[in-house]
Design a protein around this motif. Structure first.
Motif, mmCIF file in Angstrom:
data_model
loop_
_atom_site.group_PDB
_atom_site.id
_atom_site.type_symbol
_atom_site.label_atom_id
_atom_site.label_comp_id
_atom_site.label_asym_id
_atom_site.label_seq_id
_atom_site.Cartn_x
_atom_site.Cartn_y
_atom_site.Cartn_z
ATOM 1 N N LEU A 292 0.831 -1.198 0.000
ATOM 2 C CA LEU A 292 0.000 0.000 0.000
ATOM 3 C C LEU A 292 0.866 1.248 0.000
ATOM 4 N N GLY A 293 0.530 2.206 -0.863
ATOM 5 C CA GLY A 293 1.321 3.429 -0.945
ATOM 6 C C GLY A 293 2.711 3.134 -1.461
ATOM 7 N N THR A 294 2.779 2.470 -2.590
ATOM 8 C CA THR A 294 4.046 1.979 -3.125
ATOM 9 C C THR A 294 5.019 3.108 -3.469
ATOM 10 N N GLY A 295 4.504 4.236 -3.873
ATOM 11 C CA GLY A 295 5.372 5.394 -4.147
ATOM 12 C C GLY A 295 6.389 5.115 -5.233
ATOM 13 N N THR A 296 7.668 5.252 -4.911
ATOM 14 C CA THR A 296 8.741 5.053 -5.891
ATOM 15 C C THR A 296 9.170 3.592 -6.007
ATOM 16 N N GLY A 297 8.653 2.719 -5.152
ATOM 17 C CA GLY A 297 8.949 1.299 -5.271
ATOM 18 C C GLY A 297 10.138 0.804 -4.461
ATOM 19 N N VAL A 298 10.532 1.530 -3.429
ATOM 20 C CA VAL A 298 11.681 1.117 -2.616
ATOM 21 C C VAL A 298 11.432 -0.239 -1.952
ATOM 22 N N VAL B 12 -0.277 -0.940 -4.767
ATOM 23 C CA VAL B 12 -1.381 0.010 -4.717
ATOM 24 C C VAL B 12 -0.803 1.417 -4.586
ATOM 25 N N GLU B 13 -1.106 2.250 -5.565
ATOM 26 C CA GLU B 13 -0.624 3.632 -5.567
ATOM 27 C C GLU B 13 -1.690 4.536 -6.152
ATOM 28 N N GLN B 14 -2.109 5.519 -5.396
ATOM 29 C CA GLN B 14 -3.179 6.416 -5.817
ATOM 30 C C GLN B 14 -2.706 7.469 -6.819
ATOM 31 N N ARG C 224 -9.613 2.861 10.018
ATOM 32 C CA ARG C 224 -10.608 1.777 10.068
ATOM 33 C C ARG C 224 -10.847 1.201 8.674
ATOM 34 N N GLN C 225 -11.034 2.075 7.687
ATOM 35 C CA GLN C 225 -11.265 1.617 6.313
ATOM 36 C C GLN C 225 -10.069 0.826 5.793
ATOM 37 N N LEU C 226 -8.872 1.312 6.071
ATOM 38 C CA LEU C 226 -7.649 0.654 5.645
ATOM 39 C C LEU C 226 -7.541 -0.745 6.257
ATOM 40 N N THR D 91 -5.487 3.286 -7.023
ATOM 41 C CA THR D 91 -6.629 3.566 -6.164
ATOM 42 C C THR D 91 -6.125 3.871 -4.772
ATOM 43 N N SER D 92 -7.001 4.344 -3.920
ATOM 44 C CA SER D 92 -6.614 4.536 -2.522
ATOM 45 C C SER D 92 -6.696 3.191 -1.809
#
Length: 172
Positions: A25-31, A49-51, A105-107, A71-72
């Motif tokens: 989740l929140g992969t960003g740059t892929g580190v 997963v990257e928004q 909570r959603q996460l 997506t979020s």
């Protein structure tokens, strides 16, 4: 600023290549993705997963064998994304301290719905305690454990493991 190699190693230390799919989740740059590949993970076992549209496009180019969902993390839905079923572990690179309790909570709901019953969520924070409130964890029958403090990261970070609590035996 992307996470450093020391943090990437610490947050992925509990993962086992070949054990199944990993959700990031929140992969960003892929580190963290790059670290998992260096550990021997099959790219097809990674669901990224990257928004952010630009970052998601870059991830598709850098990791063509992996699934990239733009997506979020809170919007993940196993019914609309069948590849999310039977995930063995989740690695979270999201800024959890910047999120509100309802987002946590959603996460948690989305993540633990996708994972096997023995699946763990690994996350990091720049704070001194788990960024998800005890009451939120309790409401989802989850517990947190500090795994490592990574002094070599800039800034220093703490890695936590969130897991389901064992259900009490009937009659106890």
């Amino acid at each position: 600023m992307p996470s450093g190699l020391a943090l990437a190693r610490a947050i992925t230390a509990g993962l086992v290549p070949g054990a199944g799919k990993v959700l990031e989740l929140g992969t960003g740059t892929g580190v963290f993705t790059q670290q998992m590949l260096a550990m021997g993970f099959d790219p097809t076992d990674l669901i990224l997963v990257e928004q952010n549209p630009g970052l998601a496009t870059n991830l598709r180019k850098r990791f063509p064998g992996s699934t990239v969902l733009q997506t979020s993390a809170q919007a993940l839905d196993v019914h609309h994304n069948p590849m999310l079923s039977d995930v063995t572990a989740t690695v979270c690179g999201l800024p959890l301290r910047n999120m509100r309790d309802h987002e946590h909570r959603q996460l948690l709901e989305a993540t633990f719905k996708a994972m096997r019953p023995d699946g763990n969520l690994y996350l990091f924070t720049y704070g001194l305690k788990c960024p998800i409130a005890r009451s939120t964890l309790d409401a989802h029958h989850l517990g947190s454990a500090l795994k490592k403090v990574v002094i070599k990261n800039v800034p220093p970070a703490a890695v936590y493991c969130i897991s389901r609590r064992a259900e009490p035996e009937p009659g106890n």
